[in-house]
Scaffold this motif. Structure first.
Motif, PDB file in Angstrom:
ATOM      1  N   VAL A 189       0.886  -1.161   0.000  1.00 31.05           N
ATOM      2  CA  VAL A 189       0.000   0.000   0.000  1.00 31.05           C
ATOM      3  C   VAL A 189       0.921   1.207   0.000  1.00 31.05           C
ATOM      4  O   VAL A 189       2.003   1.181   0.588  1.00 31.05           O
ATOM      5  N   ASP A 249      -4.858   0.785   5.756  1.00 32.21           N
ATOM      6  CA  ASP A 249      -4.911  -0.073   4.573  1.00 32.21           C
ATOM      7  C   ASP A 249      -3.905  -1.210   4.670  1.00 32.21           C
ATOM      8  O   ASP A 249      -4.183  -2.347   4.267  1.00 32.21           O
ATOM      9  N   LEU A 258      -5.069  -5.119   4.503  1.00 35.77           N
ATOM     10  CA  LEU A 258      -4.649  -5.948   3.367  1.00 35.77           C
ATOM     11  C   LEU A 258      -3.442  -6.821   3.680  1.00 35.77           C
ATOM     12  O   LEU A 258      -3.014  -7.613   2.832  1.00 35.77           O
ATOM     13  N   LYS A 303      -1.823  -2.026  -4.129  1.00 38.94           N
ATOM     14  CA  LYS A 303      -3.212  -2.468  -3.980  1.00 38.94           C
ATOM     15  C   LYS A 303      -4.097  -1.373  -3.392  1.00 38.94           C
ATOM     16  O   LYS A 303      -5.316  -1.400  -3.581  1.00 38.94           O
TER      17      LYS A 303
END
Length: 316
Positions: free
Chosen positions: A18, A41, A45, A118
Motif C-alpha cells: 500500500v 490499509d 490488506l 493495492k
C-alpha cells in the motif's frame, strides 16, 4: 524501516504494497492523517506500508533558489516517518528524466507493474507527472482496471485552518514558533553535524556549536532560545540562525551557544529545537556592540526557560 533509494532499486520482493506519495516536508499533522490512512490499509490488506518521497523536492528542482524553504531535511524526514510506523520509504531522485515521466506511464510502469500497489492514499491536492497532468481522477481510472484502490485524504484542519507546509513556513517566518508547533505536532528543529566555524564566538566569550544549513532557502532567521539534544541529553541555550551580517557572512549557518557546557562536540550530531524567538538577526557596529547584545540574548533566553519551568511546575 527499509529505505529504497531510487526506482531502479525496487526489487521483486517489493511487489505488493500500500502506498502514499508526496514531499512530506515537515511530516506535519496533515501528513500524519495521510499516514494513518496508509497504515489502516496496510493492516487490512496485510501488506507493507510504503511512502514515496523525492530528492530534491520537485519545486527545488524546477525553481532552484526560488523554491519554498524546506522544513525538514531527508534524514529527519525519514526518522519521523519511521516513528509513525512506516515500513518502507522509496526515495526517488527527482531529475529531468523523472520530471518528463508521463503520468499514465508512471502509474502503469511504477505503481502497477513494479510495486503492485493495492491501495493508494493521496492528499486531496495531489498532482503528478509531466506538466502536473496527473490527478486523482486519473489515478482512479487507471487503478480500477488493475485492482488498485485509490482514496483521497481530505485536508486535515487544526484550529479551523488547513494544516500545510506553506502555513508552517508562514508561521516560522513570522516568528510564531507556537503556531508552527501546533501544526507540526512537535517543536520546529534544525539538526546536523557540528562543524568547525570561524571561532569568533569563542574569542568573544560565547563558544558556539555550528551547523551548516544545507538547504537552498531557510524558513526563518533570527536569535532564539533553544534546547539542543546531543547523544540523548538535552541542554538549554541561545542560537542564531542566519549569515552573520556583522562579519559580512554569505553562508547560512546555525550557531548555538549552550549554557554551562564545555565539551568538544565537533563531528557529533546535534538536534536544535527552537523554543522562542528573541529577536531578528541584525548587523552591529563593531564587536563591542555585538558582545553586549549576545549577553542580553543569553539573559533573555535563560529568563524564558526559568518562566517556562515555573509555568510547567504550576500546572502539575
Amino acid at each position: 524501516m527499509e529505505l529504497i533509494r531510487g526506482i531502479h532499486n525496487i526489487r521483486d520482493q517489493h511487489h505488493g504494497c500500500v502506498l502514499t506519495i508526496g514531499n512530506f516536508d515537515g511530516v506535519h499533522l496533515g501528513h500524519v492523517e495521510v499516514i494513518k490512512g496508509l497504515l489502516e490499509d496496510a493492516k487490512a490488506l496485510n501488506l507493507p506500508s510504503t511512502v514515496m518521497i523525492f530528492e530534491p523536492q520537485p519545486q527545488e528542482f524546477f525553481c532552484k533558489d526560488q523554491a519554498p524553504a524546506r522544513l525538514t531535511r531527508l534524514r529527519d524526514k525519514l526518522a519521523l516517518l519511521a516513528k509513525l510506523g512506516v515500513e518502507r520509504v522509496i526515495c526517488v531522485s527527482f531529475n529531468r528524466k523523472f520530471a518528463n515521466f508521463a503520468a499514465a506511464d508512471f502509474v502503469q510502469q511504477v505503481l502497477i507493474d513494479k510495486l503492485g500497489v493495492k491501495a493508494l492514499t493521496v492528499g486531496d491536492d495531489f498532482r503528478f507527472g509531466r506538466g502536473r497532468e496527473g490527478d486523482f481522477s486519473l489515478l482512479q481510472a487507471l487503478g480500477k482496471g488493475a485492482g488498485m484502490a485509490v482514496k483521497s485524504t481530505e485536508s486535515f484542519k487544526k484550529a479551523n485552518a488547513r494544516v500545510s507546509s506553506t502555513a508552517i513556513r508562514t508561521a516560522l517566518k513570522a516568528g510564531d514558533l507556537q503556531l508552527a508547533k501546533t501544526m507540526l505536532g512537535h517543536d520546529y528543529a534544525i539538526s546536523g553535524r557540528v562543524i568547525h566555524g570561524w571561532k569568533k564566538g569563542r574569542e568573544l566569550g560565547f563558544p558556539t556549536a555550528n551547523v551548516a544549513l544545507k538547504r537552498q532557502v531557510c524558513p526563518l532567521n533570527g536569535v532564539f532560545a533553544v534546547q539542543a539534544v546531543i547523544a540523548g541529553r538535552t541542554y538549554n541555550g541561545v542560537a542564531n540562525v542566519g549569515n552573520k551580517p556583522t562579519f559580512n557572512g554569505t553562508r547560512a549557518l546555525l550557531e548555538v551557544h549552550l549554557f554551562d557546557f564545555a565539551q568538544s562536540i565537533y563531528g557529533q550530531f546535534i538536534e536544535v529545537k527552537l523554543k522562542h524567538k528573541l529577536r531578528d538577526e541584525q548587523k552591529f557596529n563593531g564587536l563591542d556592540e555585538l558582545v553586549q547584545q549576545i549577553k542580553h540574548d543569553a539573559i533573555a533566553a535563560k529568563q524564558f526557560f526559568t518562566l517556562a519551568t515555573t509555568a510547567q511546575s504550576g500546572s502539575l
